[in-house]
Design an enzyme around this catalytic site. Sequence first.
Site, PDB file in Angstrom:
ATOM      1  N   TYR A  78     -11.681  13.024  -4.365  1.00  0.00           N
ATOM      2  CA  TYR A  78     -10.745  12.737  -5.477  1.00  0.00           C
ATOM      3  C   TYR A  78     -10.130  14.033  -5.989  1.00  0.00           C
ATOM      4  CZ  TYR A  78      -9.167  10.711  -9.962  1.00  0.00           C
ATOM      5  OH  TYR A  78      -8.432  10.273 -11.042  1.00  0.00           O
ATOM      6  N   THR A 107     -10.480   8.311 -20.347  1.00  0.00           N
ATOM      7  CA  THR A 107      -9.723   7.346 -21.149  1.00  0.00           C
ATOM      8  C   THR A 107     -10.453   6.005 -21.094  1.00  0.00           C
ATOM      9  OG1 THR A 107      -7.688   8.498 -20.621  1.00  0.00           O
ATOM     10  CG2 THR A 107      -7.456   6.238 -21.389  1.00  0.00           C
ATOM     11  N   ASP A 115       0.863  -1.175   0.000  1.00  0.00           N
ATOM     12  CA  ASP A 115       0.000   0.000   0.000  1.00  0.00           C
ATOM     13  C   ASP A 115       0.903   1.228   0.000  1.00  0.00           C
ATOM     14  OD1 ASP A 115      -1.613   2.137   0.670  1.00  0.00           O
ATOM     15  OD2 ASP A 115      -2.852   0.970   2.059  1.00  0.00           O
ATOM     16  N   VAL A 116       0.772   2.037  -1.040  1.00  0.00           N
ATOM     17  CA  VAL A 116       1.694   3.170  -1.208  1.00  0.00           C
ATOM     18  C   VAL A 116       1.491   4.252  -0.135  1.00  0.00           C
ATOM     19  CG1 VAL A 116       0.238   4.401  -2.884  1.00  0.00           C
ATOM     20  CG2 VAL A 116       2.697   4.736  -2.960  1.00  0.00           C
TER      21      VAL A 116
END
Length: 316
Positions: free
Chosen positions: A148, A178, A59-60
């Site tokens: 976000y 995208t 987990d970053v």
Amino acid sequence: MSRPRVLITGGAGFLGSHLCERFLAEDYEVFCMDNLITGDLANTEHLVGDPRFHFLHQDVTEYIHVPGKLDVVMHFASPASPIDYLELPIQTLKVGSLGTHKALGLAHAKGARFLLASTSECYGDPLVHPQREDYWGNVNPVGPRGVYDEAKRFAEAMTMGYHRYHNVETRIVRIFNTYGPRMRMNDGRALPAFMGQALRGEPLTVFGDGSQTRSFCYVDDLVEGIWRLLQSDEALPVNIGNPHEMTILEFAQNVLELTGSKSEIVFKDLPVDDPKIRQPDIGKAKALLDWEPKIPLETGLERTLAYFRTKVQPEG
Ligand code: UDP
């Protein structure tokens, strides 16, 4: 000479997995990091036999460790659809803030170049059209998308902080809508929703009256733009996306036509703070990177449909 090494956070996600492929094609040693809350090992399983590919289940937002040298850090970890932000608001905030801090700290320690996946959501519900990089946006910090949008705006600020204070070589890409193979099936995004519904013979759910616009970029075009940005020396944000703008209703009709589905279109409530218009101004990317998207919508949709056909059981 040993080959260059890249860390890709969110490497098992939609965009991350395409980046893993691109870096392998450029003969990098690839460290793909993911905590798999929205990523999926199925996206990278075809890379597992390659001795240059390594998966790190981390987990970053925690302390991250990558042994040896790193030349590039690509920070792509984040929940990335409106439904995900609603279900994972704290993780979304943490990966944009704490995760970006950790990834930048690692890049700084290793002397690596750093690229942040930012987003057109930085422009919020834009009052300027099309959106240029010097527009500061119209964002609601306390709405459902705020977790976000504000995390990514903070991530951009943090990235510029490391660039200006620690002289880390940083790049910021603002990614517009995208699509392509390996988009997650049930993440509530327009394209997987419409394709899944069309293939199952269910009604297509258009939100609002469908007059809101988006501009959809095929994933291979996006990856090429990101690759070129990484090679450039531009630290300020660059939009990468396809300026071909259409209404969501038109988009749904395109999917119906392509799939040959007999599904009808039904209208549902518009989500809170759903941007009314969105189109990238890609003048900067054209001038700086000599980049523009090449893949027409029809071609991109066909390739994506071929993928979704393998994932969806048709009705009956
Ligand atoms: N949308 C829709 N039906 C769906 C899912 C999405 O009409 O089943 C709409 C959504 O309200 C938005 C647009 O399609 O206006 C693009 O949504 P998506 O979630 O793909 O991306 P974003 O809102 O982040 O651009």
